[in-house]
Design a protein around this motif. Sequence first.
Motif, PDB file in Angstrom:
ATOM      1  N   TYR A 133       0.833  -1.207   0.000  1.00  0.00           N
ATOM      2  CA  TYR A 133       0.000   0.000   0.000  1.00  0.00           C
ATOM      3  C   TYR A 133       0.864   1.253   0.000  1.00  0.00           C
ATOM      4  O   TYR A 133       0.610   2.192  -0.755  1.00  0.00           O
ATOM      5  N   LEU A 134       1.890   1.264   0.818  1.00  0.00           N
ATOM      6  CA  LEU A 134       2.786   2.411   0.857  1.00  0.00           C
ATOM      7  C   LEU A 134       3.442   2.627  -0.501  1.00  0.00           C
ATOM      8  O   LEU A 134       3.553   3.767  -0.972  1.00  0.00           O
ATOM      9  N   ALA A 135       3.841   1.559  -1.155  1.00  0.00           N
ATOM     10  CA  ALA A 135       4.432   1.674  -2.495  1.00  0.00           C
ATOM     11  C   ALA A 135       3.406   2.188  -3.499  1.00  0.00           C
ATOM     12  O   ALA A 135       3.728   3.039  -4.344  1.00  0.00           O
ATOM     13  N   ALA A 136       2.185   1.686  -3.429  1.00  0.00           N
ATOM     14  CA  ALA A 136       1.144   2.129  -4.363  1.00  0.00           C
ATOM     15  C   ALA A 136       0.829   3.609  -4.187  1.00  0.00           C
ATOM     16  O   ALA A 136       0.563   4.314  -5.167  1.00  0.00           O
ATOM     17  N   GLN A 137       0.876   4.090  -2.964  1.00  0.00           N
ATOM     18  CA  GLN A 137       0.557   5.492  -2.699  1.00  0.00           C
ATOM     19  C   GLN A 137       1.581   6.439  -3.327  1.00  0.00           C
ATOM     20  O   GLN A 137       1.261   7.594  -3.608  1.00  0.00           O
ATOM     21  N   ARG A 138       2.779   5.953  -3.589  1.00  0.00           N
ATOM     22  CA  ARG A 138       3.789   6.806  -4.239  1.00  0.00           C
ATOM     23  C   ARG A 138       3.357   7.221  -5.649  1.00  0.00           C
ATOM     24  O   ARG A 138       3.842   8.216  -6.173  1.00  0.00           O
ATOM     25  N   ALA A 139       2.458   6.465  -6.247  1.00  0.00           N
ATOM     26  CA  ALA A 139       1.978   6.803  -7.590  1.00  0.00           C
ATOM     27  C   ALA A 139       1.235   8.132  -7.609  1.00  0.00           C
ATOM     28  O   ALA A 139       1.088   8.748  -8.668  1.00  0.00           O
ATOM     29  N   TYR A 140       0.784   8.587  -6.445  1.00  0.00           N
ATOM     30  CA  TYR A 140      -0.002   9.822  -6.382  1.00  0.00           C
ATOM     31  C   TYR A 140       0.851  11.064  -6.155  1.00  0.00           C
ATOM     32  O   TYR A 140       0.299  12.157  -6.014  1.00  0.00           O
ATOM     33  N   ALA A 141       2.154  10.924  -6.137  1.00  0.00           N
ATOM     34  CA  ALA A 141       3.023  12.091  -5.981  1.00  0.00           C
ATOM     35  C   ALA A 141       2.750  13.060  -7.132  1.00  0.00           C
ATOM     36  O   ALA A 141       2.720  12.676  -8.296  1.00  0.00           O
ATOM     37  N   GLY A 142       2.504  14.292  -6.797  1.00  0.00           N
ATOM     38  CA  GLY A 142       2.221  15.318  -7.798  1.00  0.00           C
ATOM     39  C   GLY A 142       0.751  15.460  -8.147  1.00  0.00           C
ATOM     40  O   GLY A 142       0.375  16.373  -8.884  1.00  0.00           O
ATOM     41  N   TRP A 143      -0.094  14.576  -7.634  1.00  0.00           N
ATOM     42  CA  TRP A 143      -1.518  14.657  -7.953  1.00  0.00           C
ATOM     43  C   TRP A 143      -2.207  15.839  -7.296  1.00  0.00           C
ATOM     44  O   TRP A 143      -3.337  16.163  -7.634  1.00  0.00           O
ATOM     45  N   ALA A 144      -1.559  16.492  -6.361  1.00  0.00           N
ATOM     46  CA  ALA A 144      -2.169  17.652  -5.701  1.00  0.00           C
ATOM     47  C   ALA A 144      -2.545  18.725  -6.718  1.00  0.00           C
ATOM     48  O   ALA A 144      -3.501  19.468  -6.525  1.00  0.00           O
ATOM     49  N   LEU A 145      -1.809  18.768  -7.821  1.00  0.00           N
ATOM     50  CA  LEU A 145      -2.119  19.751  -8.864  1.00  0.00           C
ATOM     51  C   LEU A 145      -3.519  19.538  -9.447  1.00  0.00           C
ATOM     52  O   LEU A 145      -4.168  20.487  -9.879  1.00  0.00           O
ATOM     53  N   ALA A 146      -3.987  18.297  -9.440  1.00  0.00           N
ATOM     54  CA  ALA A 146      -5.332  18.006  -9.943  1.00  0.00           C
ATOM     55  C   ALA A 146      -6.398  18.605  -9.043  1.00  0.00           C
ATOM     56  O   ALA A 146      -7.559  18.726  -9.448  1.00  0.00           O
ATOM     57  N   GLY A 147      -6.015  19.005  -7.839  1.00  0.00           N
ATOM     58  CA  GLY A 147      -6.955  19.662  -6.935  1.00  0.00           C
ATOM     59  C   GLY A 147      -7.461  20.991  -7.460  1.00  0.00           C
ATOM     60  O   GLY A 147      -8.470  21.506  -6.974  1.00  0.00           O
ATOM     61  N   ALA A 148      -6.799  21.536  -8.455  1.00  0.00           N
ATOM     62  CA  ALA A 148      -7.268  22.793  -9.055  1.00  0.00           C
ATOM     63  C   ALA A 148      -8.538  22.585  -9.875  1.00  0.00           C
ATOM     64  O   ALA A 148      -9.345  23.512 -10.013  1.00  0.00           O
ATOM     65  N   PHE A 149      -8.734  21.383 -10.403  1.00  0.00           N
ATOM     66  CA  PHE A 149      -9.894  21.156 -11.274  1.00  0.00           C
ATOM     67  C   PHE A 149     -11.235  21.361 -10.576  1.00  0.00           C
ATOM     68  O   PHE A 149     -12.113  22.036 -11.134  1.00  0.00           O
ATOM     69  N   PRO A 150     -11.459  20.814  -9.383  1.00  0.00           N
ATOM     70  CA  PRO A 150     -12.760  21.060  -8.751  1.00  0.00           C
ATOM     71  C   PRO A 150     -12.998  22.544  -8.460  1.00  0.00           C
ATOM     72  O   PRO A 150     -14.121  23.049  -8.653  1.00  0.00           O
ATOM     73  N   PHE A 151     -11.970  23.251  -8.009  1.00  0.00           N
ATOM     74  CA  PHE A 151     -12.130  24.682  -7.742  1.00  0.00           C
ATOM     75  C   PHE A 151     -12.487  25.432  -9.032  1.00  0.00           C
ATOM     76  O   PHE A 151     -13.404  26.257  -9.054  1.00  0.00           O
ATOM     77  N   ALA A 152     -11.758  25.140 -10.097  1.00  0.00           N
ATOM     78  CA  ALA A 152     -12.022  25.801 -11.380  1.00  0.00           C
ATOM     79  C   ALA A 152     -13.406  25.424 -11.903  1.00  0.00           C
ATOM     80  O   ALA A 152     -14.119  26.273 -12.458  1.00  0.00           O
ATOM     81  N   ALA A 153     -13.795  24.163 -11.725  1.00  0.00           N
ATOM     82  CA  ALA A 153     -15.121  23.721 -12.189  1.00  0.00           C
ATOM     83  C   ALA A 153     -16.230  24.424 -11.414  1.00  0.00           C
ATOM     84  O   ALA A 153     -17.258  24.797 -11.994  1.00  0.00           O
ATOM     85  N   ILE A 154     -16.038  24.611 -10.118  1.00  0.00           N
ATOM     86  CA  ILE A 154     -17.040  25.341  -9.319  1.00  0.00           C
ATOM     87  C   ILE A 154     -17.204  26.752  -9.864  1.00  0.00           C
ATOM     88  O   ILE A 154     -18.329  27.223 -10.075  1.00  0.00           O
ATOM     89  N   LEU A 155     -16.099  27.419 -10.110  1.00  0.00           N
ATOM     90  CA  LEU A 155     -16.171  28.790 -10.644  1.00  0.00           C
ATOM     91  C   LEU A 155     -16.855  28.819 -12.006  1.00  0.00           C
ATOM     92  O   LEU A 155     -17.689  29.696 -12.272  1.00  0.00           O
TER      93      LEU A 155
END
Length: 156
Positions: free
Chosen positions: A40-62
């Motif tokens: 699980y810890l190894a699999a979670q490393r695949a999400y490094a950098g995914w924080a940038l995708a957090g902009a999509f919901p904010f932009a979609a709301i606007l």
Amino acid sequence: MPETRSLAFLAVLLAALALVPAGAHLLALPNKLAMGREAYLAAQRAYAGWALAGAFPFAAILACLALALRQQRPPDRPWPALLAALLLAVGLGVFFAWTYPANVATANWTRLPEGWEALRAQWEWSHAANAVLTLGALCAAIRAALGPGPGPSRRR
């Protein structure tokens, strides 16, 4: 109105982009819940950098709110765009109430503290809830983009 059509396109596009990571988390959930500590810890490393995708919901709301403002005049109806924005906002609420605290407790899944299984369940299921909310938002944004349906006076 060309501006309304452009806003509708943007609202749908951004809601769809917000669904991509949420849907990926949902589809991976059964496999990830079955993983042991190290896998699980190894699999979670695949999400490094995914924080940038957090902009999509904010932009979609606007974009959805802007579309709702443009759809204030009849025959348009702002409700589908407002619903899309609301569902996306609830999804952000889920993220900050359940996903983010698990990220903090695990230092973004670089370490697994005691009780990590409960944090994993919290993290995975909050992402699943977010995926369902985001799918609902995408459907509402599509409905908003399609424009008003036939009203009572327009039926044949």
